[in-house]
Design a protein around this motif. Structure first.
Motif, PDB file in Angstrom:
ATOM      1  N   GLY A 214       0.825  -1.197   0.000  1.00 52.34           N
ATOM      2  CA  GLY A 214       0.000   0.000   0.000  1.00 52.34           C
ATOM      3  C   GLY A 214       0.860   1.247   0.000  1.00 52.34           C
ATOM      4  N   LYS A 215       0.214   2.383   0.028  1.00 51.36           N
ATOM      5  CA  LYS A 215       0.926   3.665   0.064  1.00 51.36           C
ATOM      6  C   LYS A 215       1.364   3.978   1.495  1.00 51.36           C
ATOM      7  N   PRO A 216       2.294   4.937   1.645  1.00 49.43           N
ATOM      8  CA  PRO A 216       2.794   5.243   2.989  1.00 49.43           C
ATOM      9  C   PRO A 216       1.689   5.630   3.953  1.00 49.43           C
ATOM     10  N   PHE A 217       1.932   5.328   5.226  1.00 48.39           N
ATOM     11  CA  PHE A 217       1.025   5.702   6.306  1.00 48.39           C
ATOM     12  C   PHE A 217       0.823   7.214   6.308  1.00 48.39           C
ATOM     13  N   ALA A 218      -0.211   7.663   7.009  1.00 41.68           N
ATOM     14  CA  ALA A 218      -0.614   9.062   6.960  1.00 41.68           C
ATOM     15  C   ALA A 218       0.411  10.015   7.566  1.00 41.68           C
ATOM     16  N   GLU A 219       1.403   9.531   8.295  1.00 42.30           N
ATOM     17  CA  GLU A 219       2.494  10.365   8.793  1.00 42.30           C
ATOM     18  C   GLU A 219       3.829   9.683   8.501  1.00 42.30           C
ATOM     19  N   LEU A 220       4.834  10.478   8.142  1.00 36.32           N
ATOM     20  CA  LEU A 220       6.187   9.963   7.964  1.00 36.32           C
ATOM     21  C   LEU A 220       6.876   9.870   9.329  1.00 36.32           C
ATOM     22  N   GLY A 221       8.071   9.265   9.316  1.00 31.87           N
ATOM     23  CA  GLY A 221       8.788   9.072  10.570  1.00 31.87           C
ATOM     24  C   GLY A 221       8.258   7.897  11.362  1.00 31.87           C
ATOM     25  N   THR A 222       7.379   7.095  10.731  1.00 29.83           N
ATOM     26  CA  THR A 222       6.728   5.988  11.427  1.00 29.83           C
ATOM     27  C   THR A 222       7.382   4.659  11.061  1.00 29.83           C
ATOM     28  N   GLY A 223       7.137   3.656  11.895  1.00 27.32           N
ATOM     29  CA  GLY A 223       7.746   2.355  11.661  1.00 27.32           C
ATOM     30  C   GLY A 223       6.865   1.226  12.140  1.00 27.32           C
ATOM     31  N   GLU A 224       7.190   0.652  13.298  1.00 24.91           N
ATOM     32  CA  GLU A 224       6.438  -0.482  13.834  1.00 24.91           C
ATOM     33  C   GLU A 224       4.958  -0.121  13.956  1.00 24.91           C
ATOM     34  N   ARG A 240       4.242   3.455  15.402  1.00 25.79           N
ATOM     35  CA  ARG A 240       5.241   4.090  16.246  1.00 25.79           C
ATOM     36  C   ARG A 240       5.868   5.261  15.480  1.00 25.79           C
ATOM     37  N   LYS A 241       5.844   6.433  16.094  1.00 20.22           N
ATOM     38  CA  LYS A 241       6.472   7.612  15.509  1.00 20.22           C
ATOM     39  C   LYS A 241       7.860   7.715  16.126  1.00 20.22           C
ATOM     40  N   SER A 242       8.846   7.178  15.420  1.00 21.40           N
ATOM     41  CA  SER A 242      10.173   7.051  16.006  1.00 21.40           C
ATOM     42  C   SER A 242      11.116   8.189  15.642  1.00 21.40           C
ATOM     43  N   TYR A 243      10.781   8.942  14.585  1.00 18.87           N
ATOM     44  CA  TYR A 243      11.701   9.979  14.111  1.00 18.87           C
ATOM     45  C   TYR A 243      10.904  11.234  13.770  1.00 18.87           C
ATOM     46  N   PHE A 244      11.317  12.353  14.341  1.00 17.91           N
ATOM     47  CA  PHE A 244      10.666  13.645  14.094  1.00 17.91           C
ATOM     48  C   PHE A 244      11.610  14.553  13.329  1.00 17.91           C
ATOM     49  N   ALA A 245      11.075  15.207  12.321  1.00 23.46           N
ATOM     50  CA  ALA A 245      11.861  16.203  11.586  1.00 23.46           C
ATOM     51  C   ALA A 245      12.118  17.411  12.484  1.00 23.46           C
ATOM     52  N   ALA A 246      13.083  18.235  12.107  1.00 28.95           N
ATOM     53  CA  ALA A 246      13.500  19.365  12.946  1.00 28.95           C
ATOM     54  C   ALA A 246      12.366  20.351  13.186  1.00 28.95           C
ATOM     55  N   ASP A 247      11.429  20.474  12.247  1.00 30.95           N
ATOM     56  CA  ASP A 247      10.352  21.453  12.398  1.00 30.95           C
ATOM     57  C   ASP A 247       9.074  20.828  12.955  1.00 30.95           C
ATOM     58  N   GLU A 248       9.126  19.584  13.422  1.00 26.86           N
ATOM     59  CA  GLU A 248       7.948  18.916  13.974  1.00 26.86           C
ATOM     60  C   GLU A 248       7.938  19.006  15.497  1.00 26.86           C
ATOM     61  N   PRO A 249       6.766  19.122  16.102  1.00 25.47           N
ATOM     62  CA  PRO A 249       6.693  19.015  17.567  1.00 25.47           C
ATOM     63  C   PRO A 249       6.937  17.574  17.995  1.00 25.47           C
ATOM     64  N   LEU A 250       7.628  17.405  19.103  1.00 20.39           N
ATOM     65  CA  LEU A 250       7.910  16.065  19.623  1.00 20.39           C
ATOM     66  C   LEU A 250       6.725  15.616  20.468  1.00 20.39           C
ATOM     67  N   ARG A 251       5.882  14.775  19.899  1.00 18.36           N
ATOM     68  CA  ARG A 251       4.656  14.354  20.574  1.00 18.36           C
ATOM     69  C   ARG A 251       4.809  12.931  21.094  1.00 18.36           C
ATOM     70  N   HIS A 252       4.201  12.684  22.261  1.00 18.33           N
ATOM     71  CA  HIS A 252       4.224  11.329  22.812  1.00 18.33           C
ATOM     72  C   HIS A 252       2.912  10.594  22.585  1.00 18.33           C
ATOM     73  N   GLU A 253       1.861  11.290  22.114  1.00 13.76           N
ATOM     74  CA  GLU A 253       0.593  10.621  21.887  1.00 13.76           C
ATOM     75  C   GLU A 253       0.664   9.741  20.636  1.00 13.76           C
ATOM     76  N   ARG A 254       0.060   8.598  20.701  1.00 14.97           N
ATOM     77  CA  ARG A 254       0.102   7.651  19.595  1.00 14.97           C
ATOM     78  C   ARG A 254      -0.692   8.179  18.395  1.00 14.97           C
ATOM     79  N   VAL A 255      -0.166   7.956  17.189  1.00 12.04           N
ATOM     80  CA  VAL A 255      -0.826   8.414  15.970  1.00 12.04           C
ATOM     81  C   VAL A 255      -1.628   7.261  15.369  1.00 12.04           C
ATOM     82  N   PHE A 256      -2.845   7.575  14.928  1.00  8.39           N
ATOM     83  CA  PHE A 256      -3.756   6.629  14.298  1.00  8.39           C
ATOM     84  C   PHE A 256      -4.218   7.212  12.965  1.00  8.39           C
TER      85      PHE A 256
END
Length: 562
Positions: A214-224, A240-256
């Motif tokens: 399929g196509k990439p998940f709705a957010e980049l920086g994701t993995g497991e 799992r959001k394991s990598y954040f770009a420099a201009d992204e907020p570092l969030r701990h909430e899980r992405v769906f």
């Protein structure tokens, strides 16, 4: 040439290596094509809260637990050699380890609902982190995990010309609804050492012979990642959001995110405020397993097979720091929009986890299975535990600030967080004595006949002798038993079942009852009602409370919340 270095067709070109044997041509059972809906009733997951946990594997890592078509629970495991243990009695007992294959677990184990086969995926070693194609093996069992053979499969490129890696993912599933019913689908990833990494789904419409990306998940920086099919045929995915770009907020909430087309595309990404993506620390400090490029943690996710409902269970660490500890489970009753309940499973070191739900009509019915990595001392990964519990046990945990329990669940099980405790008694030395403060009740059950459906009043009892009168927040409390007539015990018929709980006699209105037993440290407040009502041992309520205090019971303040 090794068995991992054989032919693999990728989008029509011979580009890498894969497996050696063809999928065994199992006969599709006659019932499979007509019985793609596997849902049952909610009630088997309720009743008396139940919880058990045991150690299942020693050493290594990476869990995936699934339930075969016949109800056999299969707990797979391994970072050097992948193996399985089977339980044919719903998780009460477990058979010996059975070898599946060498290498590292690729996750995504799938039960093919049409054929009854079980597929497990492996890599010879951890996949490259630069997007290169990783060799892999697909192993197939046609007898519910007793024996395994390698299977031939073709993995096709995605839209960016990558062949997705498989490690490490929550188990996959067979789609049961809509135009893609029968599709095998599992999470996968393009592994890159930058924020451009991404999760996705891969799927097969020919029983696992060809896997399309399929196509990439709705957010980049994701993995497991993990995914489930909802009751309306949509997919809910999380990563799992394991990598954040420099201009992204570092969030701990899980992405769906959701998929409407059988896992090809993902839309409407959102962060669940009550659900952590591993340990919550997000910052620049590099310590342990929690830093940018390695944030988040592999999770478990499953849907309970309840007709017309989307009850989801999620597992991960519930900790504000860096450490992988406090394995916890959360429950959602609206398909992942809110998560109003959670419960701690294991306080200590704990990391990757996998979840599965029991099947209706089998020994696994009514159980939820959690397989997770656990540690000992300073060793983060000492082996794995498996817990089995029911929904009633989870609901006896604690509330979150994310939604509320729906009424259709509350009608079947008492959940403390939906109600405000108004009065509590604890059996002590043969009689009921006041109890105040936080309640940690392991086995709460409604007392028959005391639930007022219109006003929500409920009385509950526990194996430890706890009796609680409770009402939903912001609900006016009406009389439970009106004055006059014979005294009636709300616990009648209940004391024998629950360890001889002392009956509490309610012959007056609820407010009068509270007044009678309202005891403060200075003494007992006298009321007209108190002078006319006597308890089973002949004492007036205020006298009885003071008598208990004098004879050694705890002296606690009781407060009406009317």
């Amino acid at each position: 040439m090794s068995r991992f270095m054989n032919r693999m067709l990728l989008g029509g070109a011979m580009m890498a290596t894969l497996t050696v044997l063809k999928i065994v041509g199992t006969v599709v059972p006659a019932w499979a094509a007509d019985n793609m809906t596997l849902d049952g009733e909610l009630q088997p997951f309720l009743g008396e809260p139940k919880f058990e946990m045991r150690r299942l594997f020693e050493g290594e890592r990476f869990p995936n637990v699934v339930v075969a078509r016949d109800g056999t629970v299969l707990a797979t495991w391994g970072s050097k050699r992948v193996r399985v243990r089977r339980s044919e009695d719903g998780g009460k007992t477990w058979g010996p380890e059975i070898a599946i294959g060498d290498g590292i677990h690729g996750g995504g184990a799938i039960v093919d609902e049409r054929r009854g086969d079980v597929l497990v995926f492996t890599h010879p070693e951890h996949p490259p982190r630069d997007g290169q194609t990783a060799p892999r093996t697909v192993c197939c069992s046609t007898d519910h995990g007793k024996t395994w053979q390698e299977a031939e499969a073709t993995f096709h490129k995605d839209v960016q010309s990558f062949v997705p890696s498989l490690h490490m993912m929550e188990h996959g599933t067979t789609l049961l609804r809509g135009p893609h019913a029968g599709r095998l689908i599992r999470p996968a990833r393009v592994y890159r050492s930058s924020p451009e990494r991404y999760a996705m789904a891969i799927f097969s419409d020919d029983a696992g012979r060809n896997w399309h990306a399929g196509k990439p998940f709705a957010e980049l920086g994701t993995g497991e990642a993990a995914l489930v099919e909802l009751s309306d045929g949509r997919l809910l995915g999380t990563a799992r959001k394991s990598y954040f770009a420099a201009d992204e907020p570092l969030r701990h909430e899980r992405v769906f995110a959701y998929s409407d087309d059988g896992g090809v595309t993902w839309r409407d990404a959102f962060h669940a405020k009550a659900i952590p993506d591993g340990p919550r620390y997000r910052g620049t400090e590099r310590r342990g397993a929690n830093y940018n490029g390695h944030f988040g943690m592999f999770n478990g996710l499953t849907r309970l097979p309840v007709a017309g409902r989307d009850i989801l269970i999620y597992s991960n660490a519930d900790h504000d720091g860096h450490e992988r500890i406090r394995m916890t489970v959360w429950a959602s009753f609206d398909g992942g929009k809110s998560w109003p309940a959670k419960r701690l499973v294991h306080e200590g070191l704990s990391a990757y986890s996998s979840l599965a739900a029991g099947r209706p009509g089998t020994p696994s019915e009514g159980w939820i299975y959690l397989q997770f990595e656990h540690g000992e001392g300073k060793q983060q990964y000492a082996g794995c535990q498996i817990a089995r519990f029911n929904l009633a046990w989870l609901l006896a945990g604690e509330p979150t600030d994310d939604g509320r329990l729906p009424d259709w669940v509350g009608a079947g099980v008492f959940s403390l967080y939906r109600f405000r405790p108004i009065f509590a008694l604890l059996e002590r030395d043969g009689f009921c004595s006041p109890l105040a403060g936080p309640l940690s009740l392991e086995s709460l059950m409604p007392v028959p006949g005391t639930r007022n459906d219109e006003n929500g009043i409920m009385m509950v009892a526990g194996r430890r002798g706890v009796l609680v009168i409770a009402a939903p927040p912001r609900r006016k409390v009406p009389p439970l038993v009106r004055g006059g007539g014979d005294c009636a015990s709300p616990c009648a018929g209940f004391s024998e079942q629950w360890g001889g709980l002392t009956p509490l006699w309610l012959c007056l209105s609820f407010s009068q009852f509270l007044q009678q037993l309202s005891c403060k440290t200075q003494g007992c407040r006298k009321t007209k009602a108190a002078s006319s009502h006597r308890t089973p041992n002949g004492l007036k309520p205020c006298q009885e409370v003071l008598h208990r205090t004098k004879t050694g019971s705890r002296r606690l303040a009781l407060t009406s919340t009317n």
